[in-house]
Design an enzyme around this catalytic site. Structure first.
Site, PDB file in Angstrom:
ATOM      1  N   GLN A 271     100.499 -59.705 -51.844  1.00 22.44           N
ATOM      2  CA  GLN A 271      99.110 -59.450 -52.197  1.00 22.44           C
ATOM      3  C   GLN A 271      99.065 -58.805 -53.577  1.00 22.44           C
ATOM      4  OE1 GLN A 271      96.367 -60.297 -50.583  1.00 22.44           O
ATOM      5  NE2 GLN A 271      97.287 -61.073 -48.696  1.00 22.44           N
TER       6      GLN A 271
ATOM      7  N   TYR B 248     100.380 -68.377 -40.754  1.00 22.14           N
ATOM      8  CA  TYR B 248     100.598 -68.016 -42.166  1.00 22.14           C
ATOM      9  C   TYR B 248     100.815 -66.502 -42.324  1.00 22.14           C
ATOM     10  CZ  TYR B 248      97.651 -72.279 -42.490  1.00 22.14           C
ATOM     11  OH  TYR B 248      97.069 -73.512 -42.309  1.00 22.14           O
TER      12      TYR B 248
ATOM     13  N   ASN C 124     102.227 -58.861 -43.451  1.00 20.59           N
ATOM     14  CA  ASN C 124     101.245 -57.946 -44.038  1.00 20.59           C
ATOM     15  C   ASN C 124     100.146 -57.574 -43.049  1.00 20.59           C
ATOM     16  OD1 ASN C 124      99.981 -56.651 -46.491  1.00 20.59           O
ATOM     17  ND2 ASN C 124      98.387 -58.146 -46.052  1.00 20.59           N
TER      18      ASN C 124
ATOM     19  N   GLU D 177     105.415 -68.381 -39.732  1.00 15.96           N
ATOM     20  CA  GLU D 177     105.600 -68.419 -41.186  1.00 15.96           C
ATOM     21  C   GLU D 177     106.727 -69.408 -41.476  1.00 15.96           C
ATOM     22  OE1 GLU D 177     105.658 -68.360 -45.018  1.00 15.96           O
ATOM     23  OE2 GLU D 177     104.084 -67.247 -43.953  1.00 15.96           O
TER      24      GLU D 177
ATOM     25  N   ASP E 116      95.050 -66.825 -42.416  1.00 17.29           N
ATOM     26  CA  ASP E 116      94.905 -66.500 -43.835  1.00 17.29           C
ATOM     27  C   ASP E 116      95.502 -67.670 -44.609  1.00 17.29           C
ATOM     28  OD1 ASP E 116      94.678 -65.394 -46.323  1.00 17.29           O
ATOM     29  OD2 ASP E 116      96.139 -63.797 -46.012  1.00 17.29           O
TER      30      ASP E 116
ATOM     31  N   CYS F 207      90.870 -67.146 -49.381  1.00 11.91           N
ATOM     32  CA  CYS F 207      90.939 -66.969 -50.832  1.00 11.91           C
ATOM     33  C   CYS F 207      90.096 -68.017 -51.554  1.00 11.91           C
ATOM     34  CB  CYS F 207      92.384 -67.012 -51.312  1.00 11.91           C
ATOM     35  SG  CYS F 207      93.240 -68.555 -50.934  1.00 11.91           S
TER      36      CYS F 207
ATOM     37  N   GLU G  35      87.830 -63.166 -52.561  1.00 11.77           N
ATOM     38  CA  GLU G  35      88.569 -63.079 -51.305  1.00 11.77           C
ATOM     39  C   GLU G  35      87.566 -62.600 -50.264  1.00 11.77           C
ATOM     40  OE1 GLU G  35      92.796 -63.166 -49.821  1.00 11.77           O
ATOM     41  OE2 GLU G  35      91.975 -63.538 -51.807  1.00 11.77           O
TER      42      GLU G  35
END
Length: 363
Positions: free
Chosen positions: A187, A215, A220, A236, A296, A321, A355
């Site tokens: 990030q 994802y 995070n 992931e 995300d 995003c 975002e």
């Protein structure tokens, strides 16, 4: 380089108005807006190196004209990156082997005051280069920097001494450790990232059952969200991110989070019985009672099959995003779910980038 700090609130207001208009067809509630520091907010930066008449310096390219312009300070980037930029170049100039055919420098900094500097070259990196680089790293450490130094060339990567840093992010009264790997996604705005995590934790605080995350990157979100669920299953595809996530799970003492190395599309195929995956051996998907899903996705948004998968969950937490692909996905998601909460996170001040986050509940 001057930032239009005095215009920050006006520019953020315009983003809010734009997102409000985009989400109006979906009966979205009032947007929660999370602002950014007005300077020194970006934790990573990349610069080309311009060689001219025996000198060299950082440059960037004007987006409209594509012409290079010199960058001696960069108020968008963290103070640590600015300090490193100003200290590093004079030291590089002392050793020709370190600056000859150097064409780019990448910086990755943290709130915990650690930094990675990656030097990119159009030449083979020899043992002589490595010895010079080791001297450079010692010089930077003597000047107070907690630095990892990396040299990159075609099919070469030399680490002095590792290719990661560990950041510490304060989230809702608790500090979380996150390993960040060079050349992997992180990030960019750490302060806003903390606000995103707090918002996500707040949305899901009354949740029951388990969470599925697609994802997940280095964990995070999933690591911070795990406190609100019985168990968390996360996917992931990138190996470095999976390895960082496994470290972060252990370092933060999270005992209810399982990472699977596969893409969202592959997981959808597995859930639908289209394909069997060796990577799922030993993992009993039926042991999870996931009624909440977190996504995300990249700028392209969710593919149609994943949208259908996501619709099967009672609650959907969607960080985006790209508000346009978010709205594309909401065309379908809004048929089964209503938007309970909306947030705007100003990850990239002074740009048009937005975002956003939506918290959806089944109708």
């Amino acid at each position: 380089m001057q930032l239009p700090v005095s215009q920050y609130n006006e520019l953020l207001q315009k983003k809010q108005e734009k997102l409000t208009a985009l989400l109006r067809p979906f009966n979205a509630p009032t947007i929660q807006v999370f602002d950014s520091p007005t300077s020194h907010y970006r934790m990573r930066a990349e610069f080309r190196i311009w060689h001219e008449q025996g000198d060299f310096y950082h440059i960037m390219f004007d987006q409209s004209t594509r012409k290079p312009y010199r960058v001696d300070e960069f108020p968008i980037a963290s103070r640590l990156i600015n300090q490193m930029m100003q200290t590093l170049l004079p030291l590089l100039k002392q050793q020709e082997i370190l600056h000859k055919k150097l064409f780019q420098i990448d910086y990755l900094s943290t709130l915990s005051n650690q930094i990675i500097v990656s030097l990119l070259y159009h030449k083979v990196l020899t043992e002589e280069w490595q010895q010079a680089a080791e001297t450079l790293r010692k010089q930077l450490i003597e000047r107070g920097f907690d630095i990892q130094l990396i040299g990159r060339a075609s099919k070469q990567k030399i680490c002095l001494n590792q290719d990661y840093v560990d950041d510490v992010l304060p989230v809702a009264g608790r500090n979380y450790v996150y390993r960040q790997v060079e050349n992997s996604f992180t990030q960019p705005n750490a302060v806003v990232n903390c606000k995103m995590l707090e918002w996500a934790v707040d949305c899901t605080k009354e949740s029951k059952g388990d969470l599925l995350e697609l994802y997940c990157g280095n964990g995070n979100f999933s690591i911070a969200l795990a406190q609100n669920f019985r168990k968390v299953l996360a996917t992931e595809i990138a190996k470095p991110s999976v390895a960082a996530a496994q470290f972060n799970i252990a370092e933060n003492h999270v005992d209810n989070l399982q990472i699977i190395r596969m893409s969202a599309e592959e997981f959808t195929q597995a859930m639908n019985g289209v394909r069997a995956f060796n990577r799922l051996k030993g993992i009993d998907l039926t042991a999870y009672e996931c009624n909440t899903i977190f996504v995300d996705p990249p700028r392209a948004g969710l593919d149609p099959d994943t949208v259908k998968l996501v619709q099967g969950y009672d609650r959907i937490l969607y960080i985006s995003c790209n508000p346009h692909t978010l709205c594309d996905n909401l065309q379908e998601l809004s048929k089964t779910h209503r938007i309970e909460k909306v947030a705007l996170f100003d990850q990239f001040p002074y740009t048009d980038h937005m975002e956003s986050g939506v918290w959806l509940i089944r109708k």
